[in-house]
Design a protein around this motif. Structure first.
Motif, PDB file in Angstrom:
ATOM      1  N   LYS A  47       0.889  -1.154  -0.022  1.00  0.00           N
ATOM      2  CA  LYS A  47       0.096   0.386   0.034  1.00  0.00           C
ATOM      3  C   LYS A  47       0.646   0.853  -0.081  1.00  0.00           C
ATOM      4  O   LYS A  47       1.858   1.622   1.380  1.00  0.00           O
ATOM      5  CB  LYS A  47      -0.514  -0.044   1.187  1.00  0.00           C
ATOM      6  N   VAL A  49       0.006   5.439  -0.719  1.00  0.00           N
ATOM      7  CA  VAL A  49      -0.353   6.833  -1.005  1.00  0.00           C
ATOM      8  C   VAL A  49       0.344   7.843  -1.166  1.00  0.00           C
ATOM      9  O   VAL A  49       1.307   8.441  -0.604  1.00  0.00           O
ATOM     10  CB  VAL A  49      -1.455   6.857  -0.223  1.00  0.00           C
ATOM     11  N   GLU A 134      -0.300   9.359 -12.459  1.00  0.00           N
ATOM     12  CA  GLU A 134      -0.440   8.167 -12.668  1.00  0.00           C
ATOM     13  C   GLU A 134       1.534   7.744 -12.079  1.00  0.00           C
ATOM     14  O   GLU A 134       2.266   8.840 -12.444  1.00  0.00           O
ATOM     15  CB  GLU A 134      -0.173   8.299 -14.220  1.00  0.00           C
ATOM     16  N   ASP A 146       0.533   2.830 -10.852  1.00  0.00           N
ATOM     17  CA  ASP A 146      -0.754   3.220 -10.220  1.00  0.00           C
ATOM     18  C   ASP A 146      -1.473   4.280 -10.310  1.00  0.00           C
ATOM     19  O   ASP A 146      -0.538   5.238 -10.581  1.00  0.00           O
ATOM     20  CB  ASP A 146      -1.170   3.392  -8.005  1.00  0.00           C
ATOM     21  N   SER A 148      -4.316   7.123  -9.317  1.00  0.00           N
ATOM     22  CA  SER A 148      -5.445   7.622  -8.098  1.00  0.00           C
ATOM     23  C   SER A 148      -5.740   9.053  -7.895  1.00  0.00           C
ATOM     24  O   SER A 148      -4.737  10.106  -8.804  1.00  0.00           O
ATOM     25  CB  SER A 148      -4.403   7.379  -7.088  1.00  0.00           C
ATOM     26  N   PHE A 175      -5.557  12.233  -0.414  1.00  0.00           N
ATOM     27  CA  PHE A 175      -5.573  11.382  -0.194  1.00  0.00           C
ATOM     28  C   PHE A 175      -6.999  10.979  -1.240  1.00  0.00           C
ATOM     29  O   PHE A 175      -8.166  11.279  -0.426  1.00  0.00           O
ATOM     30  CB  PHE A 175      -5.103  10.050  -0.540  1.00  0.00           C
ATOM     31  N   HIS A 177      -9.043   9.174  -4.034  1.00  0.00           N
ATOM     32  CA  HIS A 177      -9.405   7.650  -4.312  1.00  0.00           C
ATOM     33  C   HIS A 177      -8.621   6.804  -4.954  1.00  0.00           C
ATOM     34  O   HIS A 177      -8.067   7.522  -6.607  1.00  0.00           O
ATOM     35  CB  HIS A 177     -10.948   6.548  -4.476  1.00  0.00           C
ATOM     36  N   GLN A 178      -8.268   6.046  -5.215  1.00  0.00           N
ATOM     37  CA  GLN A 178      -7.961   5.041  -6.556  1.00  0.00           C
ATOM     38  C   GLN A 178      -8.853   4.679  -7.479  1.00  0.00           C
ATOM     39  O   GLN A 178      -9.853   5.025  -7.294  1.00  0.00           O
ATOM     40  CB  GLN A 178      -7.821   4.156  -5.641  1.00  0.00           C
ATOM     41  N   GLU A 181      -6.962   1.478 -13.934  1.00  0.00           N
ATOM     42  CA  GLU A 181      -6.126   1.241 -14.765  1.00  0.00           C
ATOM     43  C   GLU A 181      -6.494   1.475 -16.540  1.00  0.00           C
ATOM     44  O   GLU A 181      -5.463   2.491 -17.207  1.00  0.00           O
ATOM     45  CB  GLU A 181      -4.610   0.701 -14.950  1.00  0.00           C
TER      46      GLU A 181
END
Length: 203
Positions: A47, A49, A134, A146, A148, A175, A177-178, A181
């Motif tokens: 994980k 962010v 990105e 990633d 987000s 942050f 949200h994600q 892709e």
């Protein structure tokens, strides 16, 4: 229908079988919980962010990983087109995002949205502008990708001078949200802005 009278030994055997079944189910549940915990611990290792520290003098955001094992390889920031239709590189090892030009556009947008009030200063509190970051980075020997959505949070002061742009005070990057892709980044960020993002400019 006839019922057979069970002997003591048969009752004991059935009781032991039921007990064994209960223990087996319980063991499976414990094993599943342990597996879920192991999977979560594994995922937690991957994980990350980004957070941002604002440098007022240079008008930049230093992009910082929340996971100390992350090494940024390459990243790009995208704004809604109303702010900037360009791609903004975030280059390691400094991990700096230049925001001078977007900030000027934000100041112009605020001025257009809020008419001047002679003799009064207006304050915008905890307003937000969305960006998409990105990023390609390494973590624990793995190459990861990633995409987000983040929010640049800021306060602003609108004075009563017609020729002055409002002053903007960046407080940081948070942050949101994600996203998937395979989503087209510019389409997504533009739609996100147009469809009433959480708190564009708030007085």
């Amino acid at each position: 229908m006839k019922f057979k009278k069970l002997k003591n030994t048969e009752i004991i055997t059935i009781g032991l079988s039921v007990l064994a079944l209960i223990i087996s189910i319980r063991s499976c549940s414990i094993s599943q919980n342990a597996l879920n915990l192991s999977q979560q611990e594994y995922l937690d290792k991957f994980k990350n962010v980004w957070t941002g520290t604002y440098d007022k003098e240079n008008e930049t955001l230093k992009i910082i990983p929340t996971n100390k094992n992350v090494v940024l390889q390459k990243a790009t920031a995208y704004y809604p087109d109303v702010i900037s239709d360009s791609e903004w590189p975030i280059r390691p090892p400094e991990n700096i995002l230049h925001i001078t030009v977007p900030t000027i556009q934000i100041r112009r947008m605020i001025k257009d949205k809020f008419p001047l009030k002679k003799g009064f200063a207006q304050v915008l509190d905890t307003s937000r502008i969305p960006i998409i970051i990105e990023s390609n980075y390494t973590l624990n020997g793995d190459n990861l990708y990633d995409v987000s959505v983040y929010m640049i949070e800021f306060n602003a002061v609108i004075n009563d001078e017609e020729n002055d742009l409002p002053k903007v005070f960046i407080s940081g990057l948070i942050f949101s949200h994600q996203i998937k892709e395979d989503i087209k980044i510019k389409d997504y960020i533009n739609d996100f802005w147009k469809n009433g993002l959480e708190g564009k400019f708030e007085k």
